[in-house]
Structure formats: structure tokens, C-alpha cells
Scaffold this motif. Sequence first.
Motif, PDB file in Angstrom:
ATOM      1  N   ASP A 158      33.374  23.476  44.098  1.00 32.71           N
ATOM      2  CA  ASP A 158      33.202  24.826  44.620  1.00 32.71           C
ATOM      3  C   ASP A 158      34.249  25.730  43.973  1.00 32.71           C
ATOM      4  N   ASN A 159      34.128  27.032  44.184  1.00 32.28           N
ATOM      5  CA  ASN A 159      35.132  27.954  43.644  1.00 32.28           C
ATOM      6  C   ASN A 159      36.524  27.636  44.188  1.00 32.28           C
ATOM      7  N   SER A 160      36.578  27.183  45.442  1.00 33.16           N
ATOM      8  CA  SER A 160      37.881  26.852  46.022  1.00 33.16           C
ATOM      9  C   SER A 160      38.527  25.680  45.299  1.00 33.16           C
ATOM     10  N   GLY A 161      37.726  24.710  44.884  1.00 36.62           N
ATOM     11  CA  GLY A 161      38.261  23.583  44.139  1.00 36.62           C
ATOM     12  C   GLY A 161      38.757  23.991  42.765  1.00 36.62           C
ATOM     13  N   VAL A 162      38.001  24.846  42.093  1.00 40.17           N
ATOM     14  CA  VAL A 162      38.435  25.356  40.798  1.00 40.17           C
ATOM     15  C   VAL A 162      39.733  26.147  40.957  1.00 40.17           C
ATOM     16  N   ASP A 163      39.812  26.952  42.011  1.00 39.93           N
ATOM     17  CA  ASP A 163      41.033  27.734  42.253  1.00 39.93           C
ATOM     18  C   ASP A 163      42.239  26.820  42.468  1.00 39.93           C
ATOM     19  N   TRP A 164      42.039  25.726  43.202  1.00 44.46           N
ATOM     20  CA  TRP A 164      43.154  24.802  43.434  1.00 44.46           C
ATOM     21  C   TRP A 164      43.655  24.223  42.117  1.00 44.46           C
ATOM     22  N   THR A 200      30.561  27.594  36.544  1.00 44.78           N
ATOM     23  CA  THR A 200      30.993  28.295  35.327  1.00 44.78           C
ATOM     24  C   THR A 200      32.435  28.784  35.410  1.00 44.78           C
ATOM     25  N   THR A 201      32.983  28.897  36.618  1.00 40.83           N
ATOM     26  CA  THR A 201      34.385  29.299  36.763  1.00 40.83           C
ATOM     27  C   THR A 201      35.324  28.264  36.156  1.00 40.83           C
ATOM     28  N   PHE A 202      34.868  27.018  36.070  1.00 42.25           N
ATOM     29  CA  PHE A 202      35.693  25.958  35.506  1.00 42.25           C
ATOM     30  C   PHE A 202      36.063  26.250  34.058  1.00 42.25           C
ATOM     31  N   GLU A 203      35.241  27.026  33.370  1.00 45.17           N
ATOM     32  CA  GLU A 203      35.529  27.351  31.969  1.00 45.17           C
ATOM     33  C   GLU A 203      36.864  28.083  31.828  1.00 45.17           C
ATOM     34  N   LYS A 204      37.258  28.830  32.859  1.00 45.15           N
ATOM     35  CA  LYS A 204      38.538  29.535  32.799  1.00 45.15           C
ATOM     36  C   LYS A 204      39.702  28.544  32.777  1.00 45.15           C
ATOM     37  N   ILE A 205      39.532  27.421  33.465  1.00 45.32           N
ATOM     38  CA  ILE A 205      40.573  26.396  33.469  1.00 45.32           C
ATOM     39  C   ILE A 205      40.768  25.847  32.061  1.00 45.32           C
ATOM     40  N   THR A 206      39.687  25.627  31.347  1.00 45.10           N
ATOM     41  CA  THR A 206      39.790  25.023  30.018  1.00 45.10           C
ATOM     42  C   THR A 206      40.449  25.964  29.013  1.00 45.10           C
ATOM     43  N   ARG A 207      40.659  27.223  29.384  1.00 42.37           N
ATOM     44  CA  ARG A 207      41.347  28.159  28.499  1.00 42.37           C
ATOM     45  C   ARG A 207      42.791  28.392  28.921  1.00 42.37           C
TER      46      ARG A 207
END
Length: 294
Positions: A158-164, A200-207
Amino acid sequence: MNIFTYTRTCSIAALLAIASPLVNADIAAHAEPVLSFAVLGDAEPKPLAEFPHLARSVDHVNALAAVQPMDFVVGVGDIAHKGTLVQYDNATKELERLDLPFYPIMGNEEHGSSVARFLHYANLWNAGKVHIADARYVVEQEQVALVFASPDHGRDFDNSGVDWIAEQIFRLHPKPVFLVVHGAQAGAFPENAEKGITNTTFEKITRMDNLAAVISGDLHMDMDRVDHSKRIDDVHYLHIPALERTKIPDESNHTAMFRVVSLYNNGEVVVDTFESGSGNSPLERHDYRFSLHR
């Protein structure tokens, strides 16, 4: 500051008898190892809850740890098929024999049951060596940090998991981070491009600037017939093969393997691959190396 502003542009007895510390001659001549950990892939056997390759891998890791520096063992999820008690119980008979601390995450199979059940067994596996208090956590070392992120559901976030995840990587900056997830983002491994993290928010993590590597399993890929280790932009993707079953590109061949990640004091990282129970020499054809320095 916004989190995402830091973005980038044989038998085990025989094994013990012959074992000697692993040496990558060209690196060891110039550097010393400062961190080393083994990584075990998916197990989730079916139809029977039998774990012969997991058992062999535990013996093999213990034997290696007896003759060379090794700090801990990582698990990328999907140990217990559908999260059933019989799978957890039978896997526990093997994993509790690990001599080193074991840091696992959940996969989609563990989500067939509950987070509470996973945490109960994760601590049985450790037999008091470390305490796993949450399905997401950070293990910080002097030179690098590992962020362990169980999926929120299935293999996705979820977005919350990506945020964490993003908050942890941002907090650790500039220290390099190895991110341990069950499946990499969809498309990272084209052998099954649709399977993986689809948020798709996970892509921000990879950057994010200090993300060095993504360590994942899930796909059950045959290491000899796929591109299992690669660099995409500035992130290195390391696939961990499944222990009990191979599915990609097909099920015609299964060779149980695990991997060992070693970090040297000059920032070089060596990823070795071992065939479970087959000696103390890594498989040269699966050797992968990269540097934490850019």
C-alpha cells in the motif's frame, strides 16, 4: 525536506572436512571483508510439507559460517505455503538449527495466514538469537543498512508501506541501503514482467540516492537460464532462487541454491552463489560484483 528529494539522476560432513575460508583473490589482496550474510530463497513446498533442500541449505550455511566470517542469514519470504501450521512447523525444525541470527520477511504465502503467526515462528527460528518484533524492520551496520520490508498484502505494498520504506532510506542517508523485499517491482525481471510490486509509487524508492541494491525472491527462477543479477539505473537487483521448486522459465530443472553477499572495506560487494550441500566453492558462473562508490 521531502523524502523523495534525495533522488538520483557433497555431504555436509565432507564439506566441513574440506572447508576453508572463501577468498576472492583479486579483492582480498586489497581489502578486508567487513560484512557477510547468506540469503535463503522461497521454500513453500507442495504438495507435501517437506523441506529437504532447506535442510541441506541450513547445514551448508552452518558449515560455511564455521570456517569464514559470516554475520547473519536473510530470508526473502514464502517459507510456509499458504501460511499453514504444518508448513511452519516443518520449516521450523530446520530453521531453528541455524547457528546465525535469521532475519526473515513475509511473502505472499505467509499472507495466507496472519502477521502474528509469522512473527511467532520468526522468533522460534531465531531461538533467542535476535527478536523479530515487526514484519518491517531495519538492521543497521557500520557500512551499510538493510531495510526489511514485508509486503502489505500478497507481494505488494500500500502507499503506507511504500512511505515507510522511503522514510527509512531517507533517515539512513547517506549510508547505502540494501532493500529486502519479497518481489521486486513488476518489470525488473522480464522473465515474468507482470509479477511483482505494482504500486507505481514504489518507483520513487528506486530513485532514492542511497538505495544500492534490491534483494528479492518470489519468481522461483532457474539461475542458469535467466538474468538473475543486474543493474537498472544505479540500483543492483539480486534474485534469490527458490529452494524447493523452480518455476521460471519452466519446471524442467531444479537446482537448490542460496547466495552469500560480502561487503569489503573498500566498498566492493561480492555476491556468491552456492549449490546447496555441494561444497564450499561458489559457482563462478553466477558471480556478481558491484561497488557502493559512485
